[in-house]
Design an enzyme around this catalytic site. Structure first.
Site, mmCIF file in Angstrom:
data_model
loop_
_atom_site.group_PDB
_atom_site.id
_atom_site.type_symbol
_atom_site.label_atom_id
_atom_site.label_comp_id
_atom_site.label_asym_id
_atom_site.label_seq_id
_atom_site.Cartn_x
_atom_site.Cartn_y
_atom_site.Cartn_z
ATOM 1 N N ASP A 76 0.851 -1.176 0.000
ATOM 2 C CA ASP A 76 0.000 0.000 0.000
ATOM 3 C C ASP A 76 0.895 1.237 0.000
ATOM 4 O O ASP A 76 1.778 1.366 0.857
ATOM 5 C CB ASP A 76 -0.879 0.000 1.256
ATOM 6 C CG ASP A 76 -2.312 0.355 0.948
ATOM 7 O OD1 ASP A 76 -2.518 1.420 0.343
ATOM 8 O OD2 ASP A 76 -3.210 -0.417 1.317
ATOM 9 N N ASP A 136 -3.234 4.432 -2.402
ATOM 10 C CA ASP A 136 -4.353 4.895 -1.580
ATOM 11 C C ASP A 136 -4.899 6.239 -2.076
ATOM 12 O O ASP A 136 -4.114 7.157 -2.351
ATOM 13 C CB ASP A 136 -3.833 5.052 -0.144
ATOM 14 C CG ASP A 136 -4.938 5.272 0.863
ATOM 15 O OD1 ASP A 136 -5.800 4.402 0.991
ATOM 16 O OD2 ASP A 136 -4.926 6.337 1.529
ATOM 17 N N GLU A 154 -6.582 3.394 -5.916
ATOM 18 C CA GLU A 154 -7.914 3.532 -5.333
ATOM 19 C C GLU A 154 -8.509 4.852 -5.830
ATOM 20 O O GLU A 154 -7.885 5.902 -5.706
ATOM 21 C CB GLU A 154 -7.820 3.535 -3.804
ATOM 22 C CG GLU A 154 -9.184 3.495 -3.157
ATOM 23 C CD GLU A 154 -9.179 3.901 -1.687
ATOM 24 O OE1 GLU A 154 -10.056 3.448 -0.963
ATOM 25 O OE2 GLU A 154 -8.286 4.680 -1.267
ATOM 26 N N HIS A 177 -11.013 -3.875 3.398
ATOM 27 C CA HIS A 177 -11.059 -3.493 4.805
ATOM 28 C C HIS A 177 -11.923 -2.257 5.053
ATOM 29 O O HIS A 177 -12.040 -1.817 6.189
ATOM 30 C CB HIS A 177 -9.621 -3.213 5.269
ATOM 31 C CG HIS A 177 -9.034 -2.051 4.516
ATOM 32 N ND1 HIS A 177 -8.790 -2.087 3.164
ATOM 33 C CD2 HIS A 177 -8.688 -0.798 4.919
ATOM 34 C CE1 HIS A 177 -8.317 -0.918 2.776
ATOM 35 N NE2 HIS A 177 -8.242 -0.125 3.825
ATOM 36 N N ASP A 178 -12.499 -1.681 3.999
ATOM 37 C CA ASP A 178 -13.292 -0.459 4.156
ATOM 38 C C ASP A 178 -14.796 -0.703 4.082
ATOM 39 O O ASP A 178 -15.573 0.259 4.135
ATOM 40 C CB ASP A 178 -12.925 0.553 3.053
ATOM 41 C CG ASP A 178 -11.593 1.212 3.323
ATOM 42 O OD1 ASP A 178 -11.187 1.274 4.499
ATOM 43 O OD2 ASP A 178 -10.953 1.668 2.357
HETATM 44 C C1 NOJ Z 1 -8.546 4.490 1.811
HETATM 45 C C2 NOJ Z 1 -8.199 3.352 2.715
HETATM 46 O O1 NOJ Z 1 -8.590 2.157 2.110
HETATM 47 C C3 NOJ Z 1 -8.902 3.606 4.021
HETATM 48 O O2 NOJ Z 1 -8.831 2.507 4.890
HETATM 49 C C4 NOJ Z 1 -8.312 4.823 4.649
HETATM 50 O O3 NOJ Z 1 -9.030 5.132 5.804
HETATM 51 C C5 NOJ Z 1 -8.362 6.015 3.683
HETATM 52 N N1 NOJ Z 1 -7.981 5.681 2.355
HETATM 53 C C6 NOJ Z 1 -7.426 7.080 4.127
HETATM 54 O O4 NOJ Z 1 -6.102 6.647 3.968
#
Ligand code: NOJ
Length: 568
Positions: A98, A199, A253, A325-326
């Site tokens: 990441d 990210d 992302e 994980h989100d």
């Molecule tokens: C995306 C990540 O997947 C998430 O877990 C994070 O809280 C935010 N970006 C900020 O880094």
């Protein structure tokens, strides 16, 4: 960034804290990962994406990095990472990390130094005077708190953070910051990693004037920092100066992106990135974020899937996922806990055979589910806590807790369930976060021993897709786009068709097979029930040997079937 190897692999996302504890402190770590690499190989995994394992104060569990060049002691050190990497490579598993470069932790030494107005690090971040006394420099809101600015009384200026106040946005317009990013990339690529998941990469370029968000645009989800003015220039710079010199891949992302816009990042001769993660398909039961729940709409999900498949076809390569994980666990959202095994397998089929590179999130292959904790104090996620604090100002506590239980990211952050034994085999010590109570029936050891488990279905499907040319090259076509219960798509290549039928309901639904489908010649490759009957009046079942002549079926709860049809 030339190899196409990422197109032929299934990736697995590890969120280290909850994957496997190897040193007995109740926290997942790289020693645990090392022990589980053979498990991943058996699952058919060809690549790992590690969520951050760098030193971090953990305001947002690793996404607030305080040192980009080492490993947080609770996860191990560079030596154990070297071992993990070497063993992964010996198993032909690639490893990507990441890369969190939109922001650093406020405890990173750059930010500490930037608190001094005369330091060269001041311009690493966005320090600005308020519009008026007591007012922020602009009206941007943060994803994790109310305003995107925090005031520093010492220098009488505010700093920008699109996320938590401890995640401070970097000023990518400063060439020195871009050099730092390139240095980080080189460090890990020289170490031997195979690429990066980047990210919130579409947020890294902010318009120089930092203009106020316009109300009507913001309502539509348009923000000035999303795909900002110099985003392509910076990504090209990273590619030309660093990535092109390695055989590596990138997946970015891109939270707000449409497939059309995605093409500006991932198509052409020298694309900025190899793939992007879109979000639209994660919004089929909510409005943008899970905190605004709506009933699940299969049509929304299908529209999202199909628009990405169509837009990128022949021009770019998709990244496919249903969990990370989100988001809460997908089985509890788009599937059914009551039909656990059936819907877990159906969800695998619904995305693993699309065109693109699939990502499986830890525990998804076991059909891990959401997990409601009885009080807000037990939740760890900063977003859950903030949402609770804000929402309970106007709404009853019990009601808000129910939404949090359903929507929180913590649902997918409980320890992976390895066995039916103590602490689900995750750790000998008390785990850092509670284990889902259903581990005695949902765990890797039992599922490995059961040929009909969700885990073994994933194994077979991944093995199939990894060597299937039709999955790699075939065209995608959705059938029945208007159906509210069935998702049916076919992949076609060189006279062969894969027909994938997925029921998203426990109700029986009548389905007529497409023209040209003949039960006698269609080969049933996968089904999540032991038999795959055609309707009674059609005169038989696939296994009975009698030939059905009118190919129709009535679906069983969350049934999935995958047929191969070869042109006669
Ligand atoms: C995306 C990540 O997947 C998430 O877990 C994070 O809280 C935010 N970006 C900020 O880094």
């Amino acid at each position: 960034m030339n190899g196409d190897w990422y197109k032929d692999r299934v990736f697995y996302q590890i969120w280290p804290r909850s994957f496997k504890d190897g040193n007995g402190d109740g926290i997942g770590d790289l020693y645990g990962v090392y022990d589980k690499l053979d498990y991943l190989k058996e699952l058919g995994i060809g690549g790992i994406w590690f969520s951050p394992f760098y030193p971090s104060p953990n305001a947002d569990y690793g996404y607030d990095i305080s040192d980009y060049y080492s490993i947080a002691p609770e996860y191990g050190d560079l030596d154990i990472f070297r071992k993990v990497l070497d063993k992964a490579h010996s198993l032909d598993i690639k490893v990507i990390l990441d890369l969190v470069i939109n922001h650093t932790s406020d405890e990173h030494e750059w930010f500490r130094k930037s608190r001094d107005k005369d330091s060269p690090y001041r311009d690493y971040y966005f320090w600005r005077k308020g519009k008026k006394e007591g007012r922020a420099p602009n009206n941007w809101s943060s994803f994790f708190s109310k305003g995107a600015w925090t005031f520093d009384p010492e220098t009488m200026e505010h700093y920008l953070h699109l996320h938590h106040a401890k995640q401070v946005d970097l000023n990518m317009d400063n060439p020195a910051v871009r050099e730092e990013v390139k240095k980080i990339m080189r460090f890990w690529l020289d170490f031997g990693v195979d690429g990066f998941r980047e990210d919130v990469i579409t947020y890294i370029s902010k318009p120089a004037a930092l203009p106020d968000d316009l109300f009507f645009q913001a309502v539509k989800g348009l923000r000035f920092y999303d795909c900002g003015p110099r985003i392509h220039e910076y990504l090209q710079e990273f590619r030309t100066d660093v990535l092109d010199k390695y055989d590596c891949m990138t997946v970015g992302e891109a939270p707000m992106i449409t497939p059309q816009r995605a093409l500006t990042f991932v198509s052409g001769n020298h694309p900025d990135l190899n793939m992007v993660f879109g979000f639209r398909h994660m919004e089929a039961d909510c409005l943008y974020k899970e905190y605004l729940p709506l009933p699940f709409s299969l049509r929304k999900l299908k529209r999202a899937f199909t628009s990405w498949q169509n837009a990128l076809n022949g021009k770019a390569w998709n990244a496919l996922y249903l969990e990370n994980h989100d988001h809460p666990r997908v089985l509890s959202r788009y599937g059914s806990e009551r039909y656990h095994d059936e819907s877990g397998k159906m969800l695998a089929a619904c995305y693993l055979l699309q065109k693109g590179t699939p990502f499986v999130y830890q525990g998804q292959e076991l059909g891990m589910t959401n997990f409601a904790l009885p009080s807000i104090e037990q939740y760890e996620d900063c977003v859950a806590r903030k949402q609770y604090e804000n929402a309970t100002k106007v709404l009853p506590k019990k009601f808000v807790l129910r939404i949090i239980q359903r929507a929180t990211r913590d649902n997918s952050r409980s320890p992976v369930q390895w066995t039916g034994g103590k602490n689900a085999g995750f750790s000998d010590a008390e785990p850092w976060f509670p284990v889902n109570r259903n581990y005695p029936s949902i765990n890797a050891a039992d599922e490995a021993a059961d040929p009909d488990s969700v885990l073994n279905f994933y194994r077979r499907l991944i093995a199939f897709r990894t060597k299937s040319r039709i999955v790699r090259y075939g065209d995608y076509r959705e059938l029945l786009p208007l159906s509210r219960s069935l998702y049916v798509y076919e992949r076609t290549w060189q006279g062969e068709t894969l027909l994938v039928i997925c029921s998203f309901t426990e109700k029986a639904v009548r389905y007529r097979f497409p023209k040209g489908f003949a039960a006698e010649t269609a080969e049933l490759l996968f089904c999540n029930y032991r038999t795959a009957p055609f309707d009674a009046e059609t005169g038989g079942t696939a296994r009975s040997g009698r030939k059905p002549h009118c190919p129709r079926m009535t679906t069983r709860p969350y049934e999935t079937r995958i047929y191969r049809i070869t042109k006669q």
